[in-house]
Design a protein around this motif. Structure first.
Motif, PDB file in Angstrom:
ATOM      1  N   ILE A 109     -11.185   4.830   1.972  1.00 27.87           N
ATOM      2  CA  ILE A 109     -10.217   5.283   0.972  1.00 27.87           C
ATOM      3  C   ILE A 109      -9.775   4.124   0.084  1.00 27.87           C
ATOM      4  N   GLY A 110     -10.476   3.002   0.209  1.00 29.00           N
ATOM      5  CA  GLY A 110     -10.154   1.813  -0.561  1.00 29.00           C
ATOM      6  C   GLY A 110      -9.858   0.614   0.305  1.00 29.00           C
ATOM      7  N   GLU A 111      -9.820   0.837   1.629  1.00 32.10           N
ATOM      8  CA  GLU A 111      -9.438  -0.241   2.542  1.00 32.10           C
ATOM      9  C   GLU A 111     -10.603  -1.133   2.937  1.00 32.10           C
ATOM     10  N   ILE A 112     -11.840  -0.665   2.714  1.00 32.20           N
ATOM     11  CA  ILE A 112     -13.024  -1.454   3.072  1.00 32.20           C
ATOM     12  C   ILE A 112     -13.573  -2.089   1.801  1.00 32.20           C
ATOM     13  N   VAL A 113     -13.469  -3.406   1.717  1.00 28.15           N
ATOM     14  CA  VAL A 113     -13.841  -4.115   0.491  1.00 28.15           C
ATOM     15  C   VAL A 113     -14.732  -5.295   0.859  1.00 28.15           C
ATOM     16  N   SER A 156      -1.441  -7.411   3.308  1.00 27.76           N
ATOM     17  CA  SER A 156      -1.245  -6.168   4.060  1.00 27.76           C
ATOM     18  C   SER A 156      -0.466  -5.125   3.270  1.00 27.76           C
ATOM     19  N   ALA A 157       0.248  -5.539   2.231  1.00 27.41           N
ATOM     20  CA  ALA A 157       1.033  -4.600   1.433  1.00 27.41           C
ATOM     21  C   ALA A 157       0.186  -3.841   0.422  1.00 27.41           C
ATOM     22  N   ALA A 158      -1.042  -4.307   0.179  1.00 28.49           N
ATOM     23  CA  ALA A 158      -1.841  -3.766  -0.918  1.00 28.49           C
ATOM     24  C   ALA A 158      -2.123  -2.272  -0.758  1.00 28.49           C
ATOM     25  N   LEU A 159      -2.641  -1.863   0.402  1.00 27.46           N
ATOM     26  CA  LEU A 159      -3.020  -0.467   0.580  1.00 27.46           C
ATOM     27  C   LEU A 159      -1.805   0.456   0.552  1.00 27.46           C
ATOM     28  N   ASP A 160      -0.647  -0.048   0.993  1.00 27.78           N
ATOM     29  CA  ASP A 160       0.575   0.752   0.932  1.00 27.78           C
ATOM     30  C   ASP A 160       0.971   1.051  -0.510  1.00 27.78           C
ATOM     31  N   LEU A 161       0.600   0.159  -1.435  1.00 32.59           N
ATOM     32  CA  LEU A 161       0.937   0.351  -2.842  1.00 32.59           C
ATOM     33  C   LEU A 161      -0.010   1.316  -3.534  1.00 32.59           C
ATOM     34  N   ALA A 219      -4.437   3.100  -3.178  1.00 34.86           N
ATOM     35  CA  ALA A 219      -5.796   2.955  -2.638  1.00 34.86           C
ATOM     36  C   ALA A 219      -6.638   1.974  -3.429  1.00 34.86           C
ATOM     37  N   ASP A 220      -6.348   1.801  -4.735  1.00 31.32           N
ATOM     38  CA  ASP A 220      -7.129   0.895  -5.568  1.00 31.32           C
ATOM     39  C   ASP A 220      -6.600  -0.538  -5.567  1.00 31.32           C
ATOM     40  N   VAL A 221      -5.451  -0.768  -4.964  1.00 31.31           N
ATOM     41  CA  VAL A 221      -4.850  -2.102  -5.034  1.00 31.31           C
ATOM     42  C   VAL A 221      -5.656  -3.143  -4.250  1.00 31.31           C
ATOM     43  N   GLY A 230      -5.251   0.088 -14.319  1.00 36.62           N
ATOM     44  CA  GLY A 230      -3.885   0.215 -14.803  1.00 36.62           C
ATOM     45  C   GLY A 230      -2.855  -0.336 -13.846  1.00 36.62           C
ATOM     46  N   GLY A 231      -2.031   0.564 -13.302  1.00 36.65           N
ATOM     47  CA  GLY A 231      -0.948   0.150 -12.418  1.00 36.65           C
ATOM     48  C   GLY A 231      -1.423  -0.529 -11.153  1.00 36.65           C
ATOM     49  N   SER A 232      -2.587  -0.138 -10.630  1.00 38.98           N
ATOM     50  CA  SER A 232      -3.109  -0.779  -9.416  1.00 38.98           C
ATOM     51  C   SER A 232      -3.446  -2.239  -9.676  1.00 38.98           C
ATOM     52  N   SER A 233      -4.074  -2.512 -10.819  1.00 37.61           N
ATOM     53  CA  SER A 233      -4.401  -3.893 -11.162  1.00 37.61           C
ATOM     54  C   SER A 233      -3.133  -4.697 -11.417  1.00 37.61           C
TER      55      SER A 233
END
Length: 271
Positions: free
Chosen positions: A137-141, A114-119, A121-123, A97-100
């Motif tokens: 928490i979503g930062e390791i991809v 670098s802004a992704a995780l601030d927006l 955890a799924d961004v 949804g909003g993350s995508s």
């Protein structure tokens, strides 16, 4: 003035293992994520002021101001203008949804990664359309290089399941991580491996929204049936596109009030 177009695909957690919880409350995850060829659409027209127009079948209740991640992502890009967001995916549904949407803005407007995780955890995982293993928490991809393309049916019975409520209902916070991912030679081997994995949030989501069980039952006959994310969207993996389309038609006729889509996931790029 040129209008650019973007696409925000549905994000599917084919697996979701909850492996721990940090002192600050964030849960640690180990999840295999793929992206479908259904999703929201965006159009961008540069201008002096930020404006967000939201339309589509799921526009109701979606904010058209700075509360929306699309707006915040555009701000992170240093961009202003008019964004038209067409909401085709149900929100609060466990499919991005909003993350995508936010990731699409960062991608389309060349914003800072670098802004992704601030927006959210799924961004970060949504910045790429390739299959990926998401941890922490979503930062390791990391790209999952041999995940095949899948023919799927997505079903959402209309229940909005707040993610914090589902995590609260999860009794066991420390669980085993995903099994190591082998090199998948074919689809059958991948589906066999996938069936041995879990979504640790499925049981607590069922306790919060019993209708999810009906959605899972409606997908019976698939090679694999599971809930995505924190719900309430469920998916079935089918042998081919024809079988998926037939199943989607059958489910939609039986449950006309549900959101039902046959789709394909993006497979890993092969060298």
């Amino acid at each position: 003035m040129t209008t650019a177009e973007g696409f925000a695909p549905a994000k599917l957690n084919l697996t979701l293992h909850v492996t721990g919880q940090r002192p600050d409350g964030y849960h640690l995850l180990d999840s295999l994520v793929v992206f479908a060829d259904v999703g929201d659409r965006l159009w961008y027209r540069p201008g002096p002021e930020m404006q967000l127009e939201v339309t589509g079948p799921f526009a109701l209740g979606v904010p058209g101001d700075a509360r929306n991640l699309v707006w915040r992502a555009a701000q992170a890009c240093g961009w202003t203008g008019h964004i038209h967001l067409e909401k085709n995916l149900p929100h609060g549904a466990g499919i991005g949804g909003g993350s995508s949407d936010a990731a699409a803005v960062l991608r389309d407007l060349a914003g800072p990664v670098s802004a992704a995780l601030d927006l959210g955890a799924d961004v970060p995982v949504c910045l790429s359309g390739a299959p990926q293993r998401m941890q922490g928490i979503g930062e390791i991809v990391n790209v999952a290089p041999t995940v095949p393309r899948l023919d799927l049916v997505l079903v959402n019975p209309g229940d909005h399941v707040p993610t914090p409520r589902v995590f609260t209902a999860l009794a066991q916070k420390v669980n085993a991580q995903m099994d190591d991912m082998p090199v998948f030679e074919d689809r059958a081997g991948f589906v066999e491996w996938l069936a041995a994995q879990r979504n640790d949030l499925q049981a607590p989501a069922l306790s919060c929204a019993p209708q999810i069980a009906t959605a899972l039952q409606a997908l019976e006959g698939a090679d694999l049936v599971r809930m995505s994310g924190s719900g309430a969207t469920c998916f079935g993996v089918f042998p081919d596109r024809q079988a998926a389309q037939a199943a989607a038609m059958r489910i939609a006729q039986a449950h006309p009030q549900w959101w039902v889509r046959a789709c394909q996931s993006a497979g890993a790029a092969r060298g």
